[in-house]
Write an enzyme that holds these catalytic residues in place. Structure first.
Site, PDB file in Angstrom:
ATOM      1  N   ASN A  45      43.750  36.806  37.762  1.00 20.80           N
ATOM      2  CA  ASN A  45      43.766  37.479  36.452  1.00 20.80           C
ATOM      3  C   ASN A  45      45.233  37.618  36.040  1.00 20.80           C
ATOM      4  OD1 ASN A  45      42.221  38.998  34.333  1.00 20.80           O
ATOM      5  ND2 ASN A  45      43.543  40.657  35.016  1.00 20.80           N
ATOM      6  N   ASN A  98      47.485  42.641  33.944  1.00 18.12           N
ATOM      7  CA  ASN A  98      47.206  41.424  34.715  1.00 18.12           C
ATOM      8  C   ASN A  98      47.347  41.725  36.201  1.00 18.12           C
ATOM      9  OD1 ASN A  98      47.517  39.409  32.253  1.00 18.12           O
ATOM     10  ND2 ASN A  98      49.307  40.742  32.246  1.00 18.12           N
ATOM     11  N   THR A  99      46.633  40.968  37.000  1.00 23.19           N
ATOM     12  CA  THR A  99      46.700  41.158  38.453  1.00 23.19           C
ATOM     13  C   THR A  99      45.949  40.033  39.140  1.00 23.19           C
ATOM     14  OG1 THR A  99      46.926  43.570  38.514  1.00 23.19           O
ATOM     15  CG2 THR A  99      45.835  42.572  40.371  1.00 23.19           C
ATOM     16  N   THR A 100      46.501  39.536  40.238  1.00 20.90           N
ATOM     17  CA  THR A 100      45.776  38.628  41.117  1.00 20.90           C
ATOM     18  C   THR A 100      45.549  39.348  42.445  1.00 20.90           C
ATOM     19  OG1 THR A 100      46.632  36.609  40.091  1.00 20.90           O
ATOM     20  CG2 THR A 100      45.879  36.438  42.376  1.00 20.90           C
TER      21      THR A 100
END
Length: 332
Positions: free
Chosen positions: A206, A253-255
């Site tokens: 994301n 956002n974030t992974t």
């Protein structure tokens, strides 16, 4: 996956006030199967997903009933994390940003109930959680809660990782120089066995950045509809220098990544394994770990085999390739 993959554009949220939230809807947790599963051979590791279709948003639970030593590597300027313990019985990944952290509490509740409310020190069930911001792609405030976390754990199966637009990746997107260029991604997974050594990596992408394959081609994100092409964000950022009317960075956002191995490693090497693999993911997500991302990688070990023939640097090098496969799977 090739650069000619059909675009999967995400419509930006209007962020209107008074939209529906959890208290406004008769929410019922649903299964979140995605497009299939990635099988893996790590006995004693279970994975479950659940979602609220009204979001859509969801959560993903990695459950190790025996518990697993864990290293946490968190990077970027917008980390959403609970627990962050160095030993866990479960990891809960969820949408819903800070509100989605409630899903991890639901996993804790379910594990407590399974132990018949035993609360001696050595009966405590340890759960860490992390979240992505997925409100950008939907016009509501529905978020994973305790009920959804419990449902995901109840759906858990051994040896299967659901992939696609499911679980925590249900409304994940990538390539957000401007949100109108973002594309839906999801969660992906990959598993490899090197003799007795086993590595599972699963990731929810994301990101601000785009997804890049091993040939350097952009396969998901920053899609320019007028030209029908995906561009590297560097091209757009270079054109914005000196422009007072340049679009503002897209927040939220974030992974999130979970790496599970059966290799017995000292604490320092377990931490370094996570750091090396997390850093390597920059190859598949560009840019990565930005001030607008909150990237978290959990490295777990079931402590079953000793590493021989190579040092932990070699293991991390192999695991980094598995992580890249998982990133590409998330973008399929």
């Amino acid at each position: 996956m090739t650069p000619s993959a059909e675009p999967r554009l995400a419509a930006p949220s209007a962020f209107a006030p008074d939209v529906a939230g959890n208290d406004d809807l008769p929410l019922t947790p649903q299964a979140s199967p995605g497009r299939g599963v990635v099988p893996f051979d790590l006995p004693g590791v279970y994975v479950g997903t659940a979602e609220y279709a009204e979001g859509p948003t969801g959560c993903t639970v990695v459950h190790v009933p025996a518990g697993a030593r864990t290293a946490v590597d968190a990077r970027g300027g917008a980390v959403g994390l609970s627990g962050g313990y160095d030993f866990n019985h479960a990891i809960c990944l969820a949408g819903g940003s800070v509100y989605g952290l409630a899903a991890a509490a639901g996993v804790s509740d379910e594990l407590l109930a399974r132990r018949r409310n035993q609360v001696r020190w050595d009966d405590l069930q340890i759960v860490s959680g992390a979240v992505i911001y997925d409100f950008s792609a939907r016009d509501n405030a529905v978020s994973p809660d305790a009920a959804l976390g419990r449902a995901a754990l109840r759906n858990a199966k051994e040896g299967e990782f659901p992939v696609g637009r499911c679980g925590a990746g249900r409304s994940a997107t990538a390539g957000k120089v401007e949100f109108g260029r973002a594309e839906f991604t999801g969660q992906g997974a990959a598993f490899r066995a090197y003799g007795d050594v086993k590595v599972l990596v699963a990731t929810v992408v994301n990101s601000v950045g785009v997804v890049v394959d091993r040939d350097g081609a952009i396969v998901r994100g920053n899609y320019h509809s007028a030209e029908g092409v995906r561009r590297h964000p560097a091209e757009d950022y270079a054109a914005m220098i000196g422009r007072p009317d340049a679009p503002a960075p897209v927040p939220g956002n974030t992974t999130l990544t979970v790496l599970v191995t059966n290799v017995r490693l000292p604490e320092r090497e377990l931490n370094q394994l996570g750091r090396q693999v997390h850093g390597s993911m920059q190859r598949g997500i560009q840019p990565f770990h930005t001030e607008n991302d909150g990237d978290v990688l959990f490295t777990m070990t079931t402590d079953e085999v000793d590493l021989t023939g190579v040092r932990s640097t070699g293991l991390a090098t192999l695991a980094a390739e598995v992580a890249w496969d998982a990133i590409l799977d998330a973008a399929r």
